[in-house]
Design an enzyme around this catalytic site. Structure first.
Site, PDB file in Angstrom:
ATOM      1  N   ASP A  65       0.842  -1.195   0.000  1.00  0.00           N
ATOM      2  CA  ASP A  65       0.000   0.000   0.000  1.00  0.00           C
ATOM      3  C   ASP A  65       0.872   1.238   0.000  1.00  0.00           C
ATOM      4  O   ASP A  65       1.963   1.205   0.573  1.00  0.00           O
ATOM      5  CB  ASP A  65      -0.773   0.065   1.323  1.00  0.00           C
ATOM      6  CG  ASP A  65      -2.228  -0.289   1.192  1.00  0.00           C
ATOM      7  OD1 ASP A  65      -2.838   0.107   0.192  1.00  0.00           O
ATOM      8  OD2 ASP A  65      -2.738  -0.948   2.102  1.00  0.00           O
ATOM      9  N   PHE A  78       7.778   1.879  -0.579  1.00  0.00           N
ATOM     10  CA  PHE A  78       8.758   2.095   0.490  1.00  0.00           C
ATOM     11  C   PHE A  78       9.407   3.479   0.463  1.00  0.00           C
ATOM     12  O   PHE A  78      10.176   3.829   1.344  1.00  0.00           O
ATOM     13  CB  PHE A  78       9.859   1.017   0.490  1.00  0.00           C
ATOM     14  CG  PHE A  78       9.357  -0.358   0.771  1.00  0.00           C
ATOM     15  CD1 PHE A  78       8.959  -0.718   2.051  1.00  0.00           C
ATOM     16  CD2 PHE A  78       9.262  -1.310  -0.235  1.00  0.00           C
ATOM     17  CE1 PHE A  78       8.473  -1.996   2.324  1.00  0.00           C
ATOM     18  CE2 PHE A  78       8.780  -2.593   0.024  1.00  0.00           C
ATOM     19  CZ  PHE A  78       8.385  -2.942   1.305  1.00  0.00           C
TER      20      PHE A  78
END
Length: 221
Positions: A65, A78
């Site tokens: 996500d 990330f």
């Protein structure tokens, strides 16, 4: 449907854009962005593709996500924008890089520098409502990003897939193992890393070793 995505990806993914699921997904996303605060910014939704043209894809890292806090998400898994504090998973990624390839811990958590070298930083879900993790899951994004993984697998050769954590590892079923490399480990989140499932995986040096064996340039992590 005309989707504003990097041209080389558009050429390969065009069939997806006309499928009913994708048209429903776009309607959902448009409505969410109109009615709620959502991340990343609209122009950054396909940023992972914009920084990493199809034929230049050498490495794929799969996240779940986008970050759901203000100013964090920039369309790459990330990764956060310049000047934003590093989330815990990113901290652990940088710590592993420091011990694995002896690179100093970086100031910026913006991973566009990786993407520009051929690292596709692909979240399975490309949008999220503010402060609500997983709020845009199961709306069609996963169908689209699975199609991305399958397309990379079928159309390219010698890509290194880094699958971190149980969610990402399930994507190995979409990858042709006879022509690509898959490295798996625990997730870099504190929960997993503190149980000894992340640190010491040496994925960054292993990736570069595989790339160099194939005659491709190493990634400057």
């Amino acid at each position: 449907m005309n989707v504003n995505i990097e041209p080389s990806w558009k050429a390969h993914l065009n069939p997806e854009f006309d499928k009913p699921y994708f048209q429903q997904l776009i309607q959902f996303v448009k409505q969410e962005y109109q009615q709620n605060t959502c991340y990343p910014k609209g122009k950054d939704i396909f940023s992972a593709f914009d920084h990493c043209p199809f034929q230049e894809t050498k490495v794929v890292i799969i996240g779940q996500d986008p970050y759901h806090g203000p100013g964090q998400a920039n369309g790459l898994c990330f990764s956060v924008k310049d000047g934003i504090p590093h989330p815990p998973s990113l901290v652990n990624i940088f710590k592993e890089i420091k011990t694995d390839v002896a690179k100093p811990y970086p100031q910026s958590g913006n991973l566009e520098r990786w993407a520009d070298q051929g690292v596709l930083l692909l979240n399975a879900t490309l949008t999220v409502r503010a402060h609500q993790a997983g709020s845009h899951q199961n709306k069609g994004w996963e169908t689209f990003t699975d199609a991305v993984i399958k397309t990379v697998s079928s159309e390219l050769e010698g890509v290194v897939f880094l699958l971190w954590g149980g969610f990402a590892k399930k994507k190995s079923a979409l990858i042709d193992k006879s022509k690509h490399h898959i490295l798996t480990s625990g997730h870099p989140s504190p929960l997993s890393a503190n149980r000894g499932l992340w640190f010491g995986n040496n994925h960054f040096s292993k990736t570069n070793m595989l790339l160099q064996q194939m005659g491709k340039p190493a990634i400057d992590w």
